[in-house]
Write a protein that holds these residues in place. Sequence first.
Motif, PDB file in Angstrom:
ATOM      1  N   ARG A  29       0.803  -1.217   0.000  1.00 57.36           N
ATOM      2  CA  ARG A  29       0.000   0.000   0.000  1.00 57.36           C
ATOM      3  C   ARG A  29       0.843   1.278   0.000  1.00 57.36           C
ATOM      4  N   TYR A  33      -0.614   3.671  -2.652  1.00 55.33           N
ATOM      5  CA  TYR A  33      -1.335   4.830  -2.137  1.00 55.33           C
ATOM      6  C   TYR A  33      -0.494   5.802  -1.306  1.00 55.33           C
ATOM      7  N   ASP A  35       0.521   4.870   1.533  1.00 56.28           N
ATOM      8  CA  ASP A  35      -0.073   4.531   2.826  1.00 56.28           C
ATOM      9  C   ASP A  35       1.013   4.005   3.764  1.00 56.28           C
ATOM     10  N   LEU A  65      -2.051   7.250  11.605  1.00 53.66           N
ATOM     11  CA  LEU A  65      -2.427   6.438  10.443  1.00 53.66           C
ATOM     12  C   LEU A  65      -3.046   5.099  10.828  1.00 53.66           C
ATOM     13  N   SER A 104       4.867   0.558   6.279  1.00 51.75           N
ATOM     14  CA  SER A 104       3.633   0.683   5.498  1.00 51.75           C
ATOM     15  C   SER A 104       2.566  -0.224   6.094  1.00 51.75           C
ATOM     16  N   ARG A 105       1.339  -0.017   5.653  1.00 57.02           N
ATOM     17  CA  ARG A 105       0.247  -0.865   6.126  1.00 57.02           C
ATOM     18  C   ARG A 105       0.389  -2.296   5.597  1.00 57.02           C
ATOM     19  N   THR A 163       4.312  11.196   6.454  1.00 58.06           N
ATOM     20  CA  THR A 163       3.849  10.042   5.680  1.00 58.06           C
ATOM     21  C   THR A 163       4.603   9.928   4.357  1.00 58.06           C
TER      22      THR A 163
END
Length: 307
Positions: A29, A33, A35, A65, A104-105, A163
């Motif tokens: 992600r 994104y 993310d 986040l 990251s996620r 981020t």
Amino acid sequence: MSDLSNQRIAYFNGRYVPESQVLVPFRDRSFKYGDAAFDMTRTFDGRPFKLKEHVERFYRSLRYLRIDPGLSPAEMIAVSEEVVARNAHLRPKDGDWWVGQRVSRGVDAVGDEGWEQSGPTVIVECLPLPLAQRASLFRDGIDVLVPSVRRTSPSALSPRAKTHNYLNTIMADLEVKAENPKAWSVLLDENGNLAEGIGSNIFLVQEGRLFTPREHYVLPGVSRQTVIDLARELGIACEEKDLDMFDAANADEIFLTSTSLCLCPVRSVNGQAVGSGQVPGPVTSLLTGAYSRFVGCDFVAQYLAKL
């Protein structure tokens, strides 16, 4: 083994591996994104600067986040120190590192790919500071340009989170670099006040007093806070407040702070010389000396040696 010994080592999802083996899936992600969150500190003579404070800020971004890295802050500090130690033999005697943590996620899997990593992607890295590329900034001062792109509003996405989504400041920087490739961008916030640049905070000096934009509209830099603390120790009044282009035009001195630069004087804003044109000015010089003593490294000389 000899080839690998010349590669920098990074931490990647629980293992210490050569950088060439840090391979993030295209479904991650962070790639799809932005993310993800990250943080960066630098070393002085190979010693990480305020690593605890940087990691604490990193975890504030992760909480915002809603990403759990699976490591405690203490474990992240230990991993970061280990990465620095494993790369010590590759650091030139006159060089230093950026040290970064990235989470990251994780992978957005459809379900049939069989990715090995199912949780967050965790990377801790180090890379050389661009001392030679930025050396002239300490000799000449920085030329700042204010782009038309405004800093993302806190009502949309908090600038206090660091981020991987840097497109706001990247687009601003592209606009500035198209006009002057050597200039640095400083964005305005939604209200037309000075905010920050791509990885840098701004300070103005007026009649011996220090001013910097309010934290609500900027990433609260660790170097920024270091300067605020040093100013108070030196008896220099420092205030966080809204600052606009009128304030910049009438400032006696301006400087930027960042992880790599520490603090560096600004010589012009939108083509107008700052104050009397002296670079660095007396307050900037005083704070630079205090910063160098605090970190135990003459970072200005470190940069100027690369000219």
